[in-house]
Design an enzyme around this catalytic site. Structure first.
Site, PDB file in Angstrom:
ATOM      1  N   ILE A 140     -10.345   9.897  10.759  1.00  0.00           N
ATOM      2  CA  ILE A 140     -10.954  10.880  11.643  1.00  0.00           C
ATOM      3  C   ILE A 140     -11.966  10.213  12.569  1.00  0.00           C
ATOM      4  CG2 ILE A 140     -12.271  13.019  11.762  1.00  0.00           C
ATOM      5  CD1 ILE A 140      -9.381  13.267  10.688  1.00  0.00           C
ATOM      6  N   CYS A 199      -7.789  20.226   7.685  1.00  0.00           N
ATOM      7  CA  CYS A 199      -6.846  20.316   8.798  1.00  0.00           C
ATOM      8  C   CYS A 199      -5.942  21.533   8.646  1.00  0.00           C
ATOM      9  CB  CYS A 199      -6.020  19.036   8.893  1.00  0.00           C
ATOM     10  SG  CYS A 199      -5.155  18.579   7.366  1.00  0.00           S
ATOM     11  N   HIS A 213       3.367  18.854   4.551  1.00  0.00           N
ATOM     12  CA  HIS A 213       2.269  17.997   4.998  1.00  0.00           C
ATOM     13  C   HIS A 213       2.638  16.526   4.862  1.00  0.00           C
ATOM     14  CE1 HIS A 213      -1.809  16.505   5.510  1.00  0.00           C
ATOM     15  NE2 HIS A 213      -2.254  17.746   5.693  1.00  0.00           N
ATOM     16  N   ARG A 272       0.715  13.477  -7.680  1.00  0.00           N
ATOM     17  CA  ARG A 272       0.119  12.647  -6.633  1.00  0.00           C
ATOM     18  C   ARG A 272      -0.016  11.194  -7.073  1.00  0.00           C
ATOM     19  NH1 ARG A 272      -4.001  15.584  -2.517  1.00  0.00           N
ATOM     20  NH2 ARG A 272      -3.147  17.697  -2.586  1.00  0.00           N
TER      21      ARG A 272
END
Length: 328
Positions: free
Chosen positions: A12, A150, A177, A195
């Site tokens: 970012i 987001c 995503h 994950r």
């Protein structure tokens, strides 16, 4: 002129700097400092050569204490505690480290002299969570603000728009995503078992913070919206697939007319072409609605679909909200 500083020069932080030097160079922001604990040489290299957005279209160099872009010298600090950086005169510190610290850690930016702190992600210690197009009118004088996620930036304005026209009784959202830095490139033990799997090799059903943030951003819809995510082997651009039960009957043509008109704002985009995710890379909107995907079932369920560049769009909103905070 809004004076800002960036703490954390990751995905970012680097995107924000690109914008300040290119697409948003005339938007009235002055970047006075960057801080990151990674070596300056590495930070300059990753800014110059980006695997998602491509090489920076200009000259990037570094020297002791500064990154130099197109001849412009930007002070660069490498400290673990932002209080070691003099932020006097800074309107908003963009807190982009991604660190999940407590309130005391977040307030270090204020102690360093910044007028306010804007966190680039969900935060339980922020004064409030702001999403442009949904609840920015409630910003008030809060000094520690979260810019949400987001996905929440894409979902909340869409829900607010639909609710204002047709009334949202309940709904379910799935975000497809792209993978992120929270996932490993090869199988690696993690507390969240799905994950722990290689990000670029599987579709991974998982959670999204938008599920809990919608209630904070849109209290009237608290408990009405379920949300889940599927992480997929794609490096950038995600999408939202939203199905809602509306109180008033909705027609496809009416819904699309409202969505197309909403595209006059920086939050919404509008397309009717048969595009795929890579075509939406570096779109600045929070969500780009695809009119060809809108449908209404026989039972009255409304389905809408939109794309969002989860890095570029979100970074644009960071600057927008920072501007609102500085203008108070």
């Amino acid at each position: 002129m809004t004076r800002i500083a960036i703490n954390g020069f990751g995905r970012i932080g680097r995107s924000i700097l690109r914008m300040l030097l290119t697409s948003r160079a005339e938007d009235g922001f002055e970047l006075v400092a960057i801080n990151d604990i990674a070596p300056l040489q590495s930070c300059a290299y990753l800014f110059a050569y980006d695997s998602v957005f491509g090489p920076y279209p200009g000259d990037v160099r570094h020297e002791d204490g500064a990154i130099i872009v197109d001849g412009r010298r930007i002070p660069f600090h490498s400290v673990a505690d932002i209080r070691e950086v003099d932020l006097q005169g800074v309107d908003v510190l963009l807190e982009c480290t991604g660190a999940e610290g407590g309130r005391a850690e977040v307030e270090r930016g204020l102690e360093a002299g910044a007028g306010s702190v804007l966190i680039s992600g969900p935060s339980d210690v922020a004064d409030m969570t702001v999403v442009l197009g949904a609840n920015e009118a409630d910003l008030g004088a809060h000094r520690v603000v979260s810019n949400a996620s987001c996905t929440t930036n894409a979902l909340a304005p869409l829900l607010a728009l639909l609710d204002s026209h047709w009334g949202v009784e309940s709904g379910h959202m799935t975000t497809v995503h792209c993978y992120t830095g929270s996932q490993p490139t090869v199988d690696k033990p993690k507390a969240n078992l799905v994950r722990s799997r290689a990000a670029a090799l599987s579709m991974v059903p998982t959670t999204t913070s938008a599920a809990r943030l919608i209630g904070a951003v849109l209290p009237g819809l608290d408990g009405r919206i379920e949300a889940r995510a599927v992480r997929v082997p794609s490096a950038s651009v995600s999408c939202i697939d939203l199905t809602v039960q509306t109180r008033k009957p909705a027609r496809v043509d009416e819904v699309n007319a409202v969505l197309e008109q909403a595209a006059e704002s920086p939050v919404f985009g509008w397309i009717t072409l048969p595009l795929v995710s890579t075509d939406l890379r570096m779109r600045s909107e929070s969500i780009v609605m695809s009119g060809r995907e809108t449908s209404v079932s026989v039972g009255g369920l409304l389905r809408v679909f939109g794309w969002y560049d989860n890095e570029w769009g979100f970074s644009n909103r960071m600057l927008d909200v920072a501007g609102l905070m500085a203008a108070r």
